[in-house]
Design an enzyme around this catalytic site. Sequence first.
Site, PDB file in Angstrom:
ATOM      1  N   SER A  21      42.816 -76.489  59.037  1.00  0.00           N
ATOM      2  CA  SER A  21      42.333 -75.595  60.082  1.00  0.00           C
ATOM      3  C   SER A  21      40.960 -76.047  60.543  1.00  0.00           C
ATOM      4  O   SER A  21      40.204 -76.658  59.767  1.00  0.00           O
ATOM      5  CB  SER A  21      42.250 -74.163  59.545  1.00  0.00           C
ATOM      6  OG  SER A  21      41.591 -73.304  60.446  1.00  0.00           O
ATOM      7  N   TYR A  70      39.768 -67.018  53.341  1.00  0.00           N
ATOM      8  CA  TYR A  70      40.621 -68.049  53.942  1.00  0.00           C
ATOM      9  C   TYR A  70      39.792 -69.292  54.279  1.00  0.00           C
ATOM     10  O   TYR A  70      40.204 -70.425  53.978  1.00  0.00           O
ATOM     11  CB  TYR A  70      41.272 -67.483  55.196  1.00  0.00           C
ATOM     12  CG  TYR A  70      42.128 -68.463  55.963  1.00  0.00           C
ATOM     13  CD1 TYR A  70      43.436 -68.731  55.574  1.00  0.00           C
ATOM     14  CD2 TYR A  70      41.637 -69.120  57.087  1.00  0.00           C
ATOM     15  CE1 TYR A  70      44.223 -69.623  56.282  1.00  0.00           C
ATOM     16  CE2 TYR A  70      42.415 -70.010  57.801  1.00  0.00           C
ATOM     17  CZ  TYR A  70      43.699 -70.263  57.392  1.00  0.00           C
ATOM     18  OH  TYR A  70      44.471 -71.155  58.094  1.00  0.00           O
TER      19      TYR A  70
END
Length: 334
Positions: free
Chosen positions: A142, A155
């Site tokens: 990501s 996260y």
Amino acid sequence: MPRKPARTIIITGASAGVGRAIARRFGDAGDRIGLIARDEEALRDVQRELQARFAHAEYEAVDVADAQALFSASERLEQRLGPVDIWINDAMETVFSTVADITPDEFRRVTEVTYLGFVYGTMAALRSMRRRGEGRIIQIGSALAYRGIPLQAAYCGAKHAIRGFTDSLRAELMHERSGITLSIVDLPAVNTPQFDWARAHLAHAPRPMGRPVEPEVIADAIYRVANGGFREYWIGWPTLLTILGNTVAPALLDRYLAAKAIAGQQTDVPLVPDRTDNLHHPVTRLHRTRGSFSRGAAQHALLVPGDVARAATVALGAALFFALGAAASRRRWR
């Protein structure tokens, strides 16, 4: 053009979202697909979907946070599908919350799935690949592996950890002159069901930050990356701008995200109290490829190797400074 030989592809987090789209993309190419996730009913549904498209698909319902269960599942899939050619780690969890409001148990669970699940998946892949001295591991990363944002500290921390782990392992494999290769693919916001089932301590329901892309866009990119040779790939302009922007001006991004990212990750719809979430147990009815934000979602996205993007940025910066210097020099000589 002759058809490529079928490969064995194992995908974690394959019951929904990006993982499900990846399974369909490789299945359509004639590869053998091993599906891993917690929800057996959802996995059975994905298997039927792939079989209807004439793909060979098998599944194992396990929690990737359980290392021994994952190792055993990998061995059983190998027995049915053949040696693993490509392993794709995609399973993830998140909790939308400030650090002040998230509990230690919630933070631990996100870390176990999103970080340790990748570590255990990579170890399972290596158990198979080391015997043959070849194979490919793809980590679904990501832009948030480079730039943490508010409301997703657990996260973001896990994604940062994946990058460090993968870099360490890559260097070890290079030292061994192994034929096993690793790539990280850093994603922008994607329209998956995570926004519908993630646990949240917010006033309003969560949403993607900015304009998301559809999971099928990511799946097409991953299919291309499977045959690529770069260590890292970035998908979408938001990913590229986030990573490079954080390199050049992290303090500016701090201020921007502090001002925009709290409201930017919430809809106008009040969060339903005690809504069902998937942190500890799957939500079978919400297992699908796309989430609730298809309206306006992008159908295409740039795919660029990270090293190429960095080199191009340096070259453009050097050219700009050279041009500015030349212009200043001409003015002095007038």
